[in-house]
Design a protein around this motif. Structure first.
Motif, PDB file in Angstrom:
ATOM      1  N   LYS A  78      12.745  21.514  -1.946  1.00 21.40           N
ATOM      2  CA  LYS A  78      11.843  21.114  -3.038  1.00 21.40           C
ATOM      3  C   LYS A  78      10.364  21.200  -2.694  1.00 21.40           C
ATOM      4  N   ILE A  79      10.008  21.404  -1.409  1.00 22.09           N
ATOM      5  CA  ILE A  79       8.577  21.551  -1.113  1.00 22.09           C
ATOM      6  C   ILE A  79       8.242  22.938  -0.564  1.00 22.09           C
ATOM      7  N   ALA A  80       9.119  23.522   0.275  1.00 20.70           N
ATOM      8  CA  ALA A  80       8.881  24.870   0.793  1.00 20.70           C
ATOM      9  C   ALA A  80       9.606  25.895  -0.067  1.00 20.70           C
ATOM     10  N   TYR A  81      10.669  25.465  -0.719  1.00 20.30           N
ATOM     11  CA  TYR A  81      11.480  26.310  -1.593  1.00 20.30           C
ATOM     12  C   TYR A  81      12.243  25.391  -2.532  1.00 20.30           C
ATOM     13  N   ASP A  82      12.782  25.951  -3.594  1.00 22.13           N
ATOM     14  CA  ASP A  82      13.528  25.130  -4.547  1.00 22.13           C
ATOM     15  C   ASP A  82      14.804  24.570  -3.932  1.00 22.13           C
ATOM     16  N   ASP A  83      15.526  25.406  -3.199  1.00 19.77           N
ATOM     17  CA  ASP A  83      16.780  24.980  -2.589  1.00 19.77           C
ATOM     18  C   ASP A  83      17.051  25.835  -1.359  1.00 19.77           C
ATOM     19  N   ASP A  84      17.667  25.246  -0.340  1.00 21.57           N
ATOM     20  CA  ASP A  84      17.910  26.012   0.878  1.00 21.57           C
ATOM     21  C   ASP A  84      18.959  27.116   0.712  1.00 21.57           C
ATOM     22  N   LYS A  85      19.555  27.211  -0.463  1.00 21.00           N
ATOM     23  CA  LYS A  85      20.453  28.338  -0.724  1.00 21.00           C
ATOM     24  C   LYS A  85      19.668  29.655  -0.790  1.00 21.00           C
ATOM     25  N   GLN A  86      18.346  29.580  -0.928  1.00 19.98           N
ATOM     26  CA  GLN A  86      17.489  30.769  -0.930  1.00 19.98           C
ATOM     27  C   GLN A  86      17.415  31.422   0.453  1.00 19.98           C
ATOM     28  N   ILE A  87      17.761  30.674   1.499  1.00 22.26           N
ATOM     29  CA  ILE A  87      17.684  31.202   2.857  1.00 22.26           C
ATOM     30  C   ILE A  87      18.909  32.086   3.090  1.00 22.26           C
ATOM     31  N   ILE A  88      18.649  33.364   3.290  1.00 27.28           N
ATOM     32  CA  ILE A  88      19.744  34.316   3.458  1.00 27.28           C
ATOM     33  C   ILE A  88      19.873  34.784   4.906  1.00 27.28           C
ATOM     34  N   SER A  89      18.914  34.414   5.743  1.00 29.71           N
ATOM     35  CA  SER A  89      18.933  34.823   7.141  1.00 29.71           C
ATOM     36  C   SER A  89      18.335  33.704   7.986  1.00 29.71           C
ATOM     37  N   MET A  90      19.033  33.355   9.090  1.00 26.86           N
ATOM     38  CA  MET A  90      18.549  32.309   9.997  1.00 26.86           C
ATOM     39  C   MET A  90      18.715  32.767  11.432  1.00 26.86           C
ATOM     40  N   PHE A  91      17.772  32.352  12.258  1.00 26.39           N
ATOM     41  CA  PHE A  91      17.840  32.644  13.682  1.00 26.39           C
ATOM     42  C   PHE A  91      17.291  31.441  14.421  1.00 26.39           C
ATOM     43  N   ILE A  92      18.037  30.954  15.401  1.00 27.32           N
ATOM     44  CA  ILE A  92      17.561  29.798  16.169  1.00 27.32           C
ATOM     45  C   ILE A  92      17.826  30.021  17.650  1.00 27.32           C
ATOM     46  N   THR A  93      16.880  29.592  18.466  1.00 27.85           N
ATOM     47  CA  THR A  93      17.033  29.653  19.915  1.00 27.85           C
ATOM     48  C   THR A  93      16.624  28.312  20.509  1.00 27.85           C
ATOM     49  N   LYS A  94      17.208  28.011  21.671  1.00 29.73           N
ATOM     50  CA  LYS A  94      16.913  26.769  22.380  1.00 29.73           C
ATOM     51  C   LYS A  94      16.303  27.105  23.743  1.00 29.73           C
ATOM     52  N   TYR A  95      15.245  26.381  24.097  1.00 27.34           N
ATOM     53  CA  TYR A  95      14.571  26.540  25.375  1.00 27.34           C
ATOM     54  C   TYR A  95      14.243  25.159  25.939  1.00 27.34           C
ATOM     55  N   TYR A  96      13.793  25.145  27.186  1.00 25.95           N
ATOM     56  CA  TYR A  96      13.250  23.925  27.780  1.00 25.95           C
ATOM     57  C   TYR A  96      11.732  24.029  27.798  1.00 25.95           C
ATOM     58  N   SER A  97      11.073  22.871  27.755  1.00 23.31           N
ATOM     59  CA  SER A  97       9.615  22.829  27.829  1.00 23.31           C
ATOM     60  C   SER A  97       9.178  21.480  28.405  1.00 23.31           C
ATOM     61  N   LYS A  98       8.019  21.487  29.055  1.00 21.88           N
ATOM     62  CA  LYS A  98       7.443  20.217  29.528  1.00 21.88           C
ATOM     63  C   LYS A  98       7.048  19.354  28.342  1.00 21.88           C
ATOM     64  N   ASP A  99       6.583  19.989  27.285  1.00 21.97           N
ATOM     65  CA  ASP A  99       6.195  19.296  26.058  1.00 21.97           C
ATOM     66  C   ASP A  99       7.107  19.776  24.933  1.00 21.97           C
ATOM     67  N   PRO A 100       8.170  19.022  24.618  1.00 18.61           N
ATOM     68  CA  PRO A 100       9.132  19.484  23.613  1.00 18.61           C
ATOM     69  C   PRO A 100       8.537  19.557  22.205  1.00 18.61           C
ATOM     70  N   TYR A 101       8.999  20.544  21.455  1.00 15.78           N
ATOM     71  CA  TYR A 101       8.594  20.723  20.064  1.00 15.78           C
ATOM     72  C   TYR A 101       9.538  21.712  19.399  1.00 15.78           C
ATOM     73  N   VAL A 102       9.366  21.883  18.094  1.00 20.12           N
ATOM     74  CA  VAL A 102      10.141  22.870  17.346  1.00 20.12           C
ATOM     75  C   VAL A 102       9.157  23.747  16.590  1.00 20.12           C
ATOM     76  N   TYR A 103       9.340  25.050  16.685  1.00 24.44           N
ATOM     77  CA  TYR A 103       8.499  26.017  15.987  1.00 24.44           C
ATOM     78  C   TYR A 103       9.323  26.618  14.850  1.00 24.44           C
TER      79      TYR A 103
END
Length: 138
Positions: free
Chosen positions: A100-125
């Motif tokens: 409702k703020i970035a898109y009407d519904d997450d059904k619009q997302i047709i492609s996803m890619f996620i990776t996990k790493y380690y960091s001294k300062d954790p965050y999500v990009y």
């Protein structure tokens, strides 16, 4: 293209809690989703239309009792996090927060890619792109 950083360790979507007084979202999940929405709104990003692609890089904290050798390997990407939260729960939390703020519904997302790493300062990009059907062909 929209890209932003969520400070702090990745948080996965937790199951709703059911009590005799009703169903509620656990506080940790609700707070993280609120943080994501606030970041999106503060940056005044527009609402995206049509098909979307989402890319997420989750940077986990290095455990405190990690040897120097292991820590070095973690920071170089040789050792990667195989711990919770699971990637599907991290994605679900981000997708639900942006409804409702970035898109009407997450059904619009047709492609996803996620990776996990380690960091001294954790965050999500997070990166969101509008895509067109012809862009997806091989």
């Amino acid at each position: 293209m929209i890209q932003f950083k969520i400070p702090g360790p990745p948080v996965g979507k937790q199951r709703p809690r059911v009590t005799r007084h009703g169903t509620y979202t656990p506080e940790k999940t609700a707070n993280y989703e609120r943080l994501i929405r606030d970041i999106y709104k503060i940056n005044r990003f527009p609402k995206l239309e049509g098909y979307l692609s989402m890319s997420v890089s989750a940077y986990y904290p290095i455990p405190k009792r990690t040897s120097k050798v292991k820590k070095e390997k973690m920071l170089k990407g040789i050792l990667l996090p195989d711990k919770k939260p699971d990637v599907d729960n991290v994605l679900k939390c981000i997708c639900d927060a942006l409804n409702k703020i970035a898109y009407d519904d997450d059904k619009q997302i047709i492609s996803m890619f996620i990776t996990k790493y380690y960091s001294k300062d954790p965050y999500v990009y997070v990166r969101l792109d509008e895509v067109h059907g012809e862009d997806m062909s091989c």
